[in-house]
Design a protein around this motif. Structure first.
Motif, PDB file in Angstrom:
ATOM      1  N   GLY A 202       0.817  -1.225   0.000  1.00 39.44           N
ATOM      2  CA  GLY A 202       0.000   0.000   0.000  1.00 39.44           C
ATOM      3  C   GLY A 202       0.840   1.260   0.000  1.00 39.44           C
ATOM      4  O   GLY A 202       2.023   1.233  -0.300  1.00 39.44           O
ATOM      5  N   GLU A 203       0.178   2.365   0.362  1.00 43.09           N
ATOM      6  CA  GLU A 203       0.842   3.678   0.410  1.00 43.09           C
ATOM      7  C   GLU A 203       1.787   3.739   1.600  1.00 43.09           C
ATOM      8  O   GLU A 203       1.372   3.499   2.735  1.00 43.09           O
ATOM      9  N   VAL A 204       3.037   4.054   1.350  1.00 37.68           N
ATOM     10  CA  VAL A 204       4.001   4.088   2.452  1.00 37.68           C
ATOM     11  C   VAL A 204       4.770   5.395   2.422  1.00 37.68           C
ATOM     12  O   VAL A 204       5.177   5.859   1.348  1.00 37.68           O
ATOM     13  N   SER A 205       4.967   5.994   3.583  1.00 35.57           N
ATOM     14  CA  SER A 205       5.824   7.182   3.628  1.00 35.57           C
ATOM     15  C   SER A 205       7.060   6.832   4.456  1.00 35.57           C
ATOM     16  O   SER A 205       7.035   5.900   5.262  1.00 35.57           O
ATOM     17  N   ALA A 206       8.119   7.561   4.198  1.00 32.78           N
ATOM     18  CA  ALA A 206       9.357   7.322   4.951  1.00 32.78           C
ATOM     19  C   ALA A 206       9.913   8.665   5.404  1.00 32.78           C
ATOM     20  O   ALA A 206      10.850   9.202   4.817  1.00 32.78           O
ATOM     21  N   PRO A 207       9.339   9.235   6.476  1.00 35.97           N
ATOM     22  CA  PRO A 207       9.828  10.536   6.948  1.00 35.97           C
ATOM     23  C   PRO A 207      11.275  10.432   7.416  1.00 35.97           C
ATOM     24  O   PRO A 207      11.711   9.341   7.802  1.00 35.97           O
ATOM     25  N   ASP A 208      11.976  11.533   7.364  1.00 36.11           N
ATOM     26  CA  ASP A 208      13.389  11.537   7.759  1.00 36.11           C
ATOM     27  C   ASP A 208      13.453  11.604   9.294  1.00 36.11           C
ATOM     28  O   ASP A 208      13.611  12.666   9.873  1.00 36.11           O
ATOM     29  N   ASN A 209      13.324  10.430   9.917  1.00 39.21           N
ATOM     30  CA  ASN A 209      13.225  10.427  11.387  1.00 39.21           C
ATOM     31  C   ASN A 209      14.596  10.476  12.066  1.00 39.21           C
ATOM     32  O   ASN A 209      15.579   9.978  11.523  1.00 39.21           O
ATOM     33  N   PRO A 210      14.631  11.060  13.268  1.00 41.55           N
ATOM     34  CA  PRO A 210      15.880  10.983  14.039  1.00 41.55           C
ATOM     35  C   PRO A 210      15.981   9.640  14.762  1.00 41.55           C
ATOM     36  O   PRO A 210      15.073   8.825  14.698  1.00 41.55           O
ATOM     37  N   CYS A 211      17.073   9.424  15.459  1.00 42.63           N
ATOM     38  CA  CYS A 211      17.340   8.200  16.225  1.00 42.63           C
ATOM     39  C   CYS A 211      16.197   7.927  17.216  1.00 42.63           C
ATOM     40  O   CYS A 211      15.543   8.865  17.691  1.00 42.63           O
ATOM     41  N   CYS A 212      15.980   6.651  17.535  1.00 44.19           N
ATOM     42  CA  CYS A 212      14.936   6.299  18.506  1.00 44.19           C
ATOM     43  C   CYS A 212      15.347   6.685  19.926  1.00 44.19           C
ATOM     44  O   CYS A 212      14.500   6.718  20.827  1.00 44.19           O
ATOM     45  N   GLY A 213      16.635   6.911  20.150  1.00 46.94           N
ATOM     46  CA  GLY A 213      17.112   7.368  21.460  1.00 46.94           C
ATOM     47  C   GLY A 213      17.576   6.255  22.399  1.00 46.94           C
ATOM     48  O   GLY A 213      18.082   6.534  23.486  1.00 46.94           O
ATOM     49  N   LEU A 214      17.438   5.002  21.956  1.00 44.19           N
ATOM     50  CA  LEU A 214      17.819   3.896  22.843  1.00 44.19           C
ATOM     51  C   LEU A 214      19.299   3.957  23.264  1.00 44.19           C
ATOM     52  O   LEU A 214      19.611   3.753  24.444  1.00 44.19           O
ATOM     53  N   PRO A 215      20.224   4.244  22.323  1.00 43.02           N
ATOM     54  CA  PRO A 215      21.634   4.310  22.751  1.00 43.02           C
ATOM     55  C   PRO A 215      21.846   5.370  23.824  1.00 43.02           C
ATOM     56  O   PRO A 215      22.665   5.196  24.713  1.00 43.02           O
TER      57      PRO A 215
END
Ligand code: SF4
Ligand code: SF4
Length: 401
Positions: A202-215
């Motif tokens: 289907g329709e998919v977007s891929a925003p330019d996300n930052p790190c999830c922050g786990l490290p």
């Protein structure tokens, strides 16, 4: 007593010192001293909280000598969350020392910056194309086994299978891909394969996300973790589903709401965000994905700690692999591979011994490909694959189904 130590003490209060955790801790298996185990670490947390222990370098070393793999919690009759207690103690020790070490500060700053991660990915991409990656240490950049090579090596129905068939993505209209830093930097081929799989649904977007922050969270930089979390919550607000192909990101994002429970401004937004995060395998099974063809190659699966114990996802990857080829489960499939974020860099000798056990489990299955769903594990498994002299390859699940 600091609030963090108080929290840690409360978390380990259920430990009745029975020792069940000693039998499952991968670190205790390779270094059998009490402080390697959860029981020992719980005693350290208590000692620090009650003032019987001074937080010197030895204590700090013991607290950092933990994979945060949760094998102990899983096996513990009282489900004592030693990993969560260790994160609190690490944060306390980091605050007390005036912040993290220079190395973690640099790594944290690099991962904090979208521009730095993007530039790093571009630079590594250029080196990859020029065949110059081997100039860098494999701990930094593993040699990915790309899907193209996989199809060439296992020619047959899979090579002829073409693209994933269009399936109904269920009720999910707006699917967004959350790309982890590890996937972007280390395994771009696998990330591309994920996007193709999602695109077929289907329709998919891929925003330019930052790190999830786990490290950042794991190394006592909770402030940065919360900032990154807020950025991600806002960025994905329009999506109905957020899919990630990194078990570590998925685990962190799904539990993000816990960190905003007392924050009136962000509590609901964080809860809405966490509720729509899905691992790729979870999403594909829900969406009714079918492999375009079933090949003859044999797979085995290494369960990332953050997928099996962190998210309770064990069945879905196996189901997808069984549909794509022959599947053989390995002994101790959910035992940590020794990667554990930066653990393999901080303790290379111990990580290598843990990995050697994993490699022998993989070889015992006779599988041609060990598959996993986390770039951190894939770094370790790629190393094991190289050391095996070609007996098996290591790949991300998005590349083989
Ligand atoms: S298994 Fe649980 S209760 Fe028993 S020693 Fe380990 S942490 Fe404590
Ligand atoms: S989290 Fe993993 S490494 Fe740490 S004490 Fe528990 S079993 Fe051992």
């Amino acid at each position: 007593m600091s609030g963090l130590l108080e929290e840690a003490k409360a978390l380990v209060a259920g430990c009745d010192r029975c020792g069940t955790c000693l039998t499952v801790c991968p670190l205790f298996k390779v270094r059998d001293v009490e402080r390697s185990s959860a029981r020992g670490k719980n005693a350290l947390a208590r000692g620090l909280a009650e003032g019987g222990l001074e937080p010197g370098p030895e204590v700090r070393g013991a607290v950092e000598f933990c994979l945060l793999c949760r094998a102990c919690t899983d096996a513990c009759p009282n489900k004592v969350p030693t990993d969560e207690a260790m994160v609190r103690v690490r944060q306390h020790l980091t605050d007390r020392a005036g912040g993290p070490t220079v190395t973690y500060r640099l790594v944290g700053a690099a991962l904090r910056s979208r521009a730095a991660v993007g530039l790093g990915a571009l630079a590594l991409g250029a080196l990859r194309r020029l065949g110059l990656l081997r100039l860098l240490p494999s701990a930094l950049v593993p040699k990915e086994f790309p899907r193209k090579a996989f199809l060439a090596a296992f020619a047959g129905p899979a090579a002829l299978g073409g693209e994933a068939p269009a399936a109904t993505p269920g009720a999910h209209a707006r699917v967004a891909y959350f790309q982890g830093c590890g996937m972007k930097l280390m395994f771009p081929d696998a990330a591309e394969a994920t996007l193709k799989l999602l695109g077929g649904l289907g329709e998919v977007s891929a925003p330019d996300n930052p790190c999830c922050g786990l490290p950042h969270l794991a190394h006592g930089m909770k402030g940065t973790f919360l900032e990154l979390a807020r950025e991600n919550i806002a960025l994905f607000e329009e999506a109905d589903v957020v899919v990630t192909d990194c078990a570590s990101c998925g685990g962190a994002l799904k539990h993000l709401a816990d960190h905003f429970k007392d924050d009136g401004a962000w509590r609901d937004r964080a809860a809405a965000f966490s509720a729509k995060v899905l691992d790729l395998t979870e999403f594909l099974v829900r969406a009714g994905y079918r492999s375009p063809s079933r090949g003859e190659r044999t797979f085995t699966f290494h369960d990332p700690c953050h997928l099996a114990r962190g998210q309770g996802i064990r069945r879905q990857p196996r189901q997808l692999l069984e549909a794509a080829g022959r599947f053989v489960d390995m002994r101790e499939a959910d035992t940590c591979c020794g990667g554990a974020g930066t653990f393999h860099m901080d303790h290379p000798g111990t990580a290598a011994r843990i990995l050697a056990r994993k490699a022998s489990s993989i070889e015992a299955t006779g599988a041609e490909v060990v598959v996993t769903a986390c770039p951190g594990c894939l770094i370790q498994l790629t190393r094991a694959a190289e050391a095996s002299g070609g007996r098996f390859k290591a790949m991300h699940i998005s590349q083989v189904i």
